[in-house]
Design a protein around this motif. Sequence first.
Motif, PDB file in Angstrom:
ATOM      1  N   THR A 166       0.816  -1.214   0.000  1.00 22.48           N
ATOM      2  CA  THR A 166       0.000   0.000   0.000  1.00 22.48           C
ATOM      3  C   THR A 166       0.849   1.262   0.000  1.00 22.48           C
ATOM      4  OG1 THR A 166      -0.125  -0.108   2.424  1.00 22.48           O
ATOM      5  CG2 THR A 166      -1.917  -1.118   1.196  1.00 22.48           C
ATOM      6  N   ARG A 167       2.098   1.171   0.433  1.00 21.17           N
ATOM      7  CA  ARG A 167       2.956   2.355   0.484  1.00 21.17           C
ATOM      8  C   ARG A 167       3.525   2.701  -0.887  1.00 21.17           C
ATOM      9  NH1 ARG A 167       7.164   0.876   5.178  1.00 21.17           N
ATOM     10  NH2 ARG A 167       7.798  -0.425   3.415  1.00 21.17           N
ATOM     11  N   THR A 168       3.959   1.682  -1.614  1.00 22.65           N
ATOM     12  CA  THR A 168       4.632   1.905  -2.889  1.00 22.65           C
ATOM     13  C   THR A 168       3.748   1.610  -4.098  1.00 22.65           C
ATOM     14  OG1 THR A 168       5.493  -0.359  -3.004  1.00 22.65           O
ATOM     15  CG2 THR A 168       6.818   1.274  -1.809  1.00 22.65           C
ATOM     16  N   GLY A 169       2.659   0.844  -3.888  1.00 18.05           N
ATOM     17  CA  GLY A 169       1.809   0.447  -4.995  1.00 18.05           C
ATOM     18  C   GLY A 169       2.403  -0.650  -5.855  1.00 18.05           C
ATOM     19  N   ARG A 170       3.481  -1.296  -5.374  1.00 18.38           N
ATOM     20  CA  ARG A 170       4.161  -2.317  -6.162  1.00 18.38           C
ATOM     21  C   ARG A 170       3.879  -3.715  -5.631  1.00 18.38           C
ATOM     22  NH1 ARG A 170      10.384  -0.906  -6.550  1.00 18.38           N
ATOM     23  NH2 ARG A 170      10.133  -0.714  -4.292  1.00 18.38           N
ATOM     24  N   ASP A 171       3.964  -4.705  -6.537  1.00 20.16           N
ATOM     25  CA  ASP A 171       3.934  -6.102  -6.114  1.00 20.16           C
ATOM     26  C   ASP A 171       5.148  -6.350  -5.228  1.00 20.16           C
ATOM     27  OD1 ASP A 171       1.781  -6.370  -7.816  1.00 20.16           O
ATOM     28  OD2 ASP A 171       2.969  -7.251  -9.444  1.00 20.16           O
ATOM     29  N   SER A 172       4.932  -6.932  -4.075  1.00 21.36           N
ATOM     30  CA  SER A 172       6.026  -7.165  -3.132  1.00 21.36           C
ATOM     31  C   SER A 172       5.852  -8.524  -2.482  1.00 21.36           C
ATOM     32  CB  SER A 172       6.071  -6.072  -2.057  1.00 21.36           C
ATOM     33  OG  SER A 172       6.264  -4.796  -2.637  1.00 21.36           O
ATOM     34  N   LEU A 173       6.883  -8.952  -1.797  1.00 23.94           N
ATOM     35  CA  LEU A 173       6.869 -10.278  -1.185  1.00 23.94           C
ATOM     36  C   LEU A 173       7.632 -10.238   0.127  1.00 23.94           C
ATOM     37  CD1 LEU A 173       7.284 -13.699  -2.812  1.00 23.94           C
ATOM     38  CD2 LEU A 173       9.063 -13.015  -1.212  1.00 23.94           C
ATOM     39  N   VAL A 174       7.040 -10.810   1.174  1.00 24.12           N
ATOM     40  CA  VAL A 174       7.759 -11.028   2.423  1.00 24.12           C
ATOM     41  C   VAL A 174       8.082 -12.517   2.512  1.00 24.12           C
ATOM     42  CG1 VAL A 174       6.887  -9.063   3.744  1.00 24.12           C
ATOM     43  CG2 VAL A 174       5.557 -11.170   3.670  1.00 24.12           C
ATOM     44  N   HIS A 175       9.225 -12.824   3.094  1.00 22.81           N
ATOM     45  CA  HIS A 175       9.624 -14.228   3.168  1.00 22.81           C
ATOM     46  C   HIS A 175      10.489 -14.471   4.388  1.00 22.81           C
ATOM     47  CE1 HIS A 175      13.871 -13.601   1.841  1.00 22.81           C
ATOM     48  NE2 HIS A 175      13.340 -12.529   1.284  1.00 22.81           N
ATOM     49  N   ARG A 176      10.578 -15.724   4.763  1.00 19.80           N
ATOM     50  CA  ARG A 176      11.431 -16.113   5.882  1.00 19.80           C
ATOM     51  C   ARG A 176      12.846 -16.387   5.389  1.00 19.80           C
ATOM     52  NH1 ARG A 176       8.245 -20.445   9.621  1.00 19.80           N
ATOM     53  NH2 ARG A 176       6.571 -20.704   8.120  1.00 19.80           N
ATOM     54  N   CYS A 177      13.816 -15.838   6.077  1.00 19.00           N
ATOM     55  CA  CYS A 177      15.215 -16.116   5.748  1.00 19.00           C
ATOM     56  C   CYS A 177      15.563 -17.514   6.271  1.00 19.00           C
ATOM     57  CB  CYS A 177      16.130 -15.067   6.357  1.00 19.00           C
ATOM     58  SG  CYS A 177      15.822 -13.391   5.747  1.00 19.00           S
ATOM     59  N   ALA A 184      11.987 -10.964   5.723  1.00 19.61           N
ATOM     60  CA  ALA A 184      12.572  -9.954   4.844  1.00 19.61           C
ATOM     61  C   ALA A 184      11.557  -9.543   3.787  1.00 19.61           C
ATOM     62  CB  ALA A 184      13.835 -10.502   4.181  1.00 19.61           C
ATOM     63  N   LEU A 185      11.770  -8.367   3.203  1.00 20.48           N
ATOM     64  CA  LEU A 185      10.866  -7.794   2.205  1.00 20.48           C
ATOM     65  C   LEU A 185      11.577  -7.701   0.863  1.00 20.48           C
ATOM     66  CD1 LEU A 185       8.250  -6.188   1.379  1.00 20.48           C
ATOM     67  CD2 LEU A 185       9.488  -4.129   2.096  1.00 20.48           C
ATOM     68  N   ARG A 186      10.876  -8.128  -0.215  1.00 26.58           N
ATOM     69  CA  ARG A 186      11.367  -7.953  -1.578  1.00 26.58           C
ATOM     70  C   ARG A 186      10.238  -7.415  -2.444  1.00 26.58           C
ATOM     71  NH1 ARG A 186      14.430 -12.228  -4.789  1.00 26.58           N
ATOM     72  NH2 ARG A 186      15.007 -10.291  -5.863  1.00 26.58           N
ATOM     73  N   PRO A 187      10.500  -6.426  -3.282  1.00 28.51           N
ATOM     74  CA  PRO A 187      11.750  -5.661  -3.291  1.00 28.51           C
ATOM     75  C   PRO A 187      11.756  -4.649  -2.163  1.00 28.51           C
ATOM     76  CG  PRO A 187      10.245  -4.766  -4.907  1.00 28.51           C
ATOM     77  CD  PRO A 187       9.554  -5.969  -4.311  1.00 28.51           C
ATOM     78  N   ALA A 188      12.927  -4.364  -1.651  1.00 26.00           N
ATOM     79  CA  ALA A 188      13.050  -3.295  -0.668  1.00 26.00           C
ATOM     80  C   ALA A 188      12.821  -1.964  -1.371  1.00 26.00           C
ATOM     81  CB  ALA A 188      14.437  -3.334  -0.015  1.00 26.00           C
ATOM     82  N   ASP A 189      12.541  -0.933  -0.582  1.00 23.62           N
ATOM     83  CA  ASP A 189      12.283   0.385  -1.175  1.00 23.62           C
ATOM     84  C   ASP A 189      13.434   0.789  -2.100  1.00 23.62           C
ATOM     85  OD1 ASP A 189       9.945   0.520   0.182  1.00 23.62           O
ATOM     86  OD2 ASP A 189      10.694   1.800   1.786  1.00 23.62           O
ATOM     87  N   GLY A 190      13.091   1.138  -3.336  1.00 22.09           N
ATOM     88  CA  GLY A 190      14.106   1.569  -4.295  1.00 22.09           C
ATOM     89  C   GLY A 190      14.645   0.450  -5.160  1.00 22.09           C
TER      90      GLY A 190
END
Length: 254
Positions: A166-177, A184-190
């Motif tokens: 909701t912050r960036t409007g991009r498809d993102s993924l959280v995953h367990r290391c 962790a979050l992918r992609p990170a901001d930028g």
Amino acid sequence: MTRLRHRPALDVRVEIRGELPREDAEYARARAQETAAILGPDAHGLRLRLTRVRERSVTRPALAQADVRLDGLGPLRVQLATGAVGEAVDLVLGTLAGRAVRLREQGDIGLAAVHESAYRPQYADRPLALRRIARLKEVVLARRTPEQAAHELLALDRRFHLFLDTRTGRDSLVHRCPLSGAVALRPADGDVLPAFDLAEAARRLWITGHPFVCHADPEGGRARVLYRRYDGHYGLITPVADGRCGAGVPSARN
């Protein structure tokens, strides 16, 4: 005159995949009913799924998955594997009940769920040439903050969780290391997800041994995930726009 109060039937479903001895199936149903009673009236739709894996490479062939929905807290899911069906039933239902208590009392399920479990289901050792995409999921991604997505990731006992930030409007993924258990979050901001085709995604899964590869579709540009299934094949999650498919769950069974 004594009036008997009607007690509604507990909302419990037991699914058995493959063949199991009758006594194992009856034990699973009885334990599921007991667990539903323990979970209380704000728990709905308790489902217990049992699978007996036949692959010789799997040393813990009894796979159990339990999930339930808690009023005001959302879905909760646990998936574990052991050597015997009765043990798997007890372990998965006991873990589900314990996490429900933690979720109600503290709002999360604790660090124990973050780290890889010794009872995590195993991948079947299927030859590379025989692997295929056995499941394709087209989903409308839910809008979440990274914090909300991380909360759902742990509650649903997933390795990864695909969402629309909701912050960036991009498809993102959280995953367990894999080593630390941190989220962790992918992609990170930028950052930008690398774009490549499914053949390259499968090659990276094979080379790295990772459970999934998140990348951008080179044609449409949206994020998609190729992941390893426990049967040794692959699954693919592709986001679609509203209206192109029915309401989907923005994550994979992984």
